[in-house]
Design an enzyme around this catalytic site. Structure first.
Site, PDB file in Angstrom:
ATOM      1  N   HIS A 207       0.817  -1.216   0.000  1.00 57.48           N
ATOM      2  CA  HIS A 207       0.000   0.000   0.000  1.00 57.48           C
ATOM      3  C   HIS A 207       0.850   1.264   0.000  1.00 57.48           C
ATOM      4  O   HIS A 207       0.539   2.240  -0.691  1.00 57.48           O
ATOM      5  CB  HIS A 207      -0.919   0.001   1.221  1.00 57.48           C
TER       6      HIS A 207
ATOM      7  N   ARG B  21      27.750  -4.105 -20.760  1.00 54.73           N
ATOM      8  CA  ARG B  21      28.958  -4.711 -20.183  1.00 54.73           C
ATOM      9  C   ARG B  21      28.581  -5.909 -19.320  1.00 54.73           C
ATOM     10  O   ARG B  21      27.969  -5.762 -18.265  1.00 54.73           O
ATOM     11  CB  ARG B  21      29.704  -3.680 -19.348  1.00 54.73           C
TER      12      ARG B  21
ATOM     13  N   CYS C 280      31.472   3.493 -29.025  1.00 55.93           N
ATOM     14  CA  CYS C 280      30.854   3.552 -27.698  1.00 55.93           C
ATOM     15  C   CYS C 280      31.807   4.291 -26.768  1.00 55.93           C
ATOM     16  O   CYS C 280      32.880   3.811 -26.453  1.00 55.93           O
ATOM     17  CB  CYS C 280      30.516   2.163 -27.166  1.00 55.93           C
TER      18      CYS C 280
END
Length: 791
Positions: free
Chosen positions: A418, A508, A748
């Site tokens: 909740h 990775r 990258c």
């Protein structure tokens, strides 16, 4: 009167105004979905008309309305006083004789085959579980109710709960007229999950809104423990497309502490029919559901979602006696499904401090303020707007002050309790299940609560600076290059996938191993010969899995599969583990297996490690995990990348090694990319491409090795620059070779983000993709859109 009690099987969504959303939904599933394998326990409901007669015919309605008139619900003390008086009057009021007779007759029919049967008596408000109303569980639920007298008492208690503090305040704040809201009580046969398992599932990720997964929580005993937040449950994610295709579909299994469970008592008095008992340490370390049960639950969730045509919030239970899975409730999901997909807010800490406690992150925001530790709801008058609410656990009774909190922190609870549901609804960051917040956090101490760092939520000492970025996702300009992302761990994959992207250019594997396993692979393979206490530590970590080897393969597969599912159908390029020896040594047990190297960066890593006989069985486990993701789960958008390939001999050897582990280029569309990061890769680019399907340029290592400098050394770090002519020459050789051979070429690294002139040069060279850290994707994309287009 025949309209005062209705059987679930006679009900459907069209009866919502008579029996409320919860009971109408139960009837809908029994009448429409039973033939599709959805099992819902039978029962009956009192109607809204019965409730109104109970109040009106007895004169209660006028008394209640007069007490509520002009009530200031922000005055929590007055709210509590008025609510208490109204509830006492409702519970004390006898039923009209004809209504009681109908309830008794329905009970006798329901219990005829089992006089010892127990029942759940639940509330179903006519304004609860509607698309524009939430706070499920706002009214009371009573479990293990036995005998007609107890059922009658429980129904009155349910009626009275329409006037608990949270329900009164909710109606006022959402402009519902009190007299316009009626209550239906549902009486439903109990599922024996007290000796089984139960939980909650959503047909989307509750934090990110990613809708291709089913999120399931599970714990021992009755489900109220999960809903209340009294227990930290197990968590599972199931990938919908794989499930529909009949493939193994579990993306993630998370073991919760499950320290306690709610079970039956022998007491017949309403309010005393359940209790909490401890769960053994051995059971706590195990998963509470089998894979088959998880996938069956997910299939039922898909059936329900398909019928309702929208994301759903579903409570379920496994009967420990008959072994069957049952659906106990189903309601529309009301937070993520209402959010616009045209913009994305991202919170980011500018700095980090000392972590005081850690738990499960709810939402993705950051909040800060002074700690306010509350032991009970009676202390709510001491709460000041902007405080950080700290409690053992909360329930919807706390809503009047939760909405004033800058953040919420609890000892107990999971992501479907909740407290979590209300925090999401209110847009307030919450960290649940910390275990020690009430003892570790000092009243009045300034703290920062961060839910912006993945699945884990952190409470930092002090008020830390943070920023909020609003990103419009409506239409990103065409820039002539694919923008991919570097994603280190799977925790934030679903959230990151909402950013504009063309996939993951660098995932990775070592990050997945470090975060999801944390144990050296050799220690797992040689578990039987490990010294103590290491053997015990490893044994506890892998207790839920058939073997230590299975633990490694399963956990790696989960991480990779989560990334692949989040970004499908875009490619996800997974780099095989590239730990250096000093990094491997930091894993549990690593010091037993790793050599000491003076310069690990150019030492025992990458392809040379894979080809070492000493590492062969470890590499085989990585291959098994990736093969499972691709071939068994069907996530063929996963591509493999091999790092740090020094020589052509290594290139040929590693491709052969992959094939020996049943990962062959071209089979099942498998592509194998090489990390182009050693000068030899660029100098002999064409020959390396004989063995690979393309290059991903690792600009960091390429720059270091081309210029012969260590960027971590302050003495020479100033000379590190990817734009150096020698480095650009190497990059040009690699790009030209790939373009000539028609093979993939990407980069990258942060070079294109940090240096717009380098990005422009890469575009001119014809780079196919740039893979960036997620926090730079939008800015870099827009920055690149301003550059001249390359013909």
């Amino acid at each position: 009167m025949a309209d005062q009690v209705r059987w679930f099987a006679e009900l459907g969504l069209a009866d919502l105004d008579q029996v409320g959303g919860k009971n109408a939904s139960l009837g809908e599933m029994i009448s429409k979905l039973s033939e599709l394998g959805i099992r819902v326990p039978d029962g009956f409901a009192t109607t809204a008309e019965a409730y109104r007669r109970f109040l009106g015919d007895t004169g209660l309605a006028d008394k209640i309305n007069s007490q509520l008139a002009g009530l200031d619900t922000d005055d929590v003390m007055k709210l509590a006083e008025v609510g208490r008086k109204i509830r006492a009057a409702v519970v004390a009021q006898p039923f009209p004789p004809d209504l009681e007779a109908e309830i008794r007759a329905a009970y006798e029919r329901l219990a005829v085959d089992n006089p010892e049967a127990s029942f759940a008596v639940r509330s179903s408000a006519t304004a609860e579980d509607l698309p524009d109303a939430s706070f499920a569980g706002q009214q009371e639920t009573f479990l293990n109710i036995r005998g007609i007298d107890a059922v009658l008492t429980a129904i009155r208690e349910v009626f009275a709960s329409l006037y608990n503090d949270r329900a009164i305040a909710y109606r006022v704040h959402h402009a519902f007229e009190h007299e316009a809201v009626a209550l239906s009580a549902g009486v439903q046969r109990m599922v024996r999950s007290d000796v089984g398992v139960s939980g909650v599932m959503f047909t989307m990720d509750t934090e990110s809104g990613f809708d291709d997964a089913v999120f399931i929580t599970a714990s021992y005993g009755l489900g109220e423990a999960v809903v209340q937040g009294a227990v930290n449950p197990d968590e599972f994610y199931v990938y919908k497309p794989a499930l529909r295709a009949g493939r193994p579909a579990i993306l993630k299994r998370g073991i919760g502490s499950k320290a306690t469970k709610m079970v039956y008592t022998a007491d017949l008095e309403v309010g005393r029919t359940t209790e909490f008992v401890d769960v053994s340490e051995q059971e706590q370390r195990l998963l509470s559901l089998t894979d088959a049960e998880v996938e069956e639950l997910a299939r039922q969730a898909l059936t329900i979602e398909s019928h309702y045509g929208r994301p759903m919030d579903i409570e379920w239970g496994k009967d420990g006696v008959d072994g069957q899975l049952y659906i106990l409730q189903a309601r529309p999901e009301t937070v993520q499904s209402r959010r616009s997909g045209m913009a994305m807010q991202r919170y980011r800490l500018e700095s980090r401090g000392t972590v005081l406690v850690e738990g499960r992150a709810i939402g993705q925001k950051i909040g800060a303020g002074p700690v306010r530790v509350l032991d009970s709801i009676e202390q709510m008058h001491a709460f000041v707007p902007g405080d950080v609410l700290v409690a053992d656990m909360t329930d919807p009774d706390w809503e009047p002050i939760m909405k004033r909190a800058s953040a919420i922190v609890t000892n107990r609870g999971g992501r479907t309790c909740h407290a979590a549901i209300i925090a999401r609804e209110l847009g307030i960051p919450a960290v649940v299940g910390t275990g020690s917040a009430t003892s570790s956090l000092i009243d009045g101490r300034p703290v920062t609560v961060s839910c912006a760092e993945g699945d884990a939520g952190f409470v930092y000492d002090g008020i830390l600076q943070f920023s909020v970025e609003e990103t419009s996702l409506a239409a990103m300009p065409d820039i002539g290059v694919k923008i991919m992302m570097n994603v280190g761990t799977p925790d934030q994959a679903f959230a990151f996938s909402r950013l504009p992207n063309a996939g993951i250019g660098l995932a990775r594997l070592e990050f997945i191993i470090n975060r999801q396993i944390g144990i050296h692979p050799k220690a797992l393979l040689e578990f039987d010969t490990l010294p103590e206490p290491l053997k015990t530590q490893v044994g506890e970590a892998v207790a839920a899995y058939p073997s230590p080897r299975d633990y490694f393969i399963t956990r790696v597969a989960e991480g990779v599969a989560t990334l692949a599912a989040a970004f499908a159908p875009h490619p996800v390029i997974v780099r095989m583990s590239d730990f250096k020896s000093n990094e491997y040594a930091n894993l549990l047990g690593g010091e037993l297996y790793e050599p000491h190297e003076e310069n690990p960066m150019i030492g025992y890593r990458g392809a040379s490690r894979y080809l070492s006989p000493d590492f062969a069985d470890c590499f085989a486990m990585e291959c098994d995990a990736l093969r499972y993701v691709r071939d068994t789960m069907g996530l063929t958008n996963v591509k493999i990348m091999i790092p740090f390939v020094r020589t052509l001999t290594e290139a040929e050897g590693v491709i052969d090694l992959l094939a020996a582990n049943d990962l062959r280029r071209g089979e099942n569309d498998l592509e194998v990319v090489m990390m182009c990061e050693v000068p030899s890769n660029a100098v002999l680019a064409d020959q390396f491409l004989d063995h690979f399907d393309g290059f991903s340029i690792g600009s960091n290592d390429m720059t270091q090795l081309t210029l012969g400098l260590d960027r971590d050394s302050a003495l020479v770090a100033a000379g590190f620059d990817e734009r150096d002519p020698a480095v650009k020459h190497m990059l040009s050789l690699a790009i030209t070779a790939c373009k000539k051979r028609g093979k993939y070429i990407g980069i990258c690294g942060q070079g294109p983000s940090d240096h717009p002139d380098l990005a422009e040069w890469l575009l001119q060279q014809g780079i196919e993709s740039m893979s960036l850290n997620p926090d730079t994707v939008v800015d870099t994309w827009l920055q690149l859109s301003k550059l001249p287009r390359v013909p």
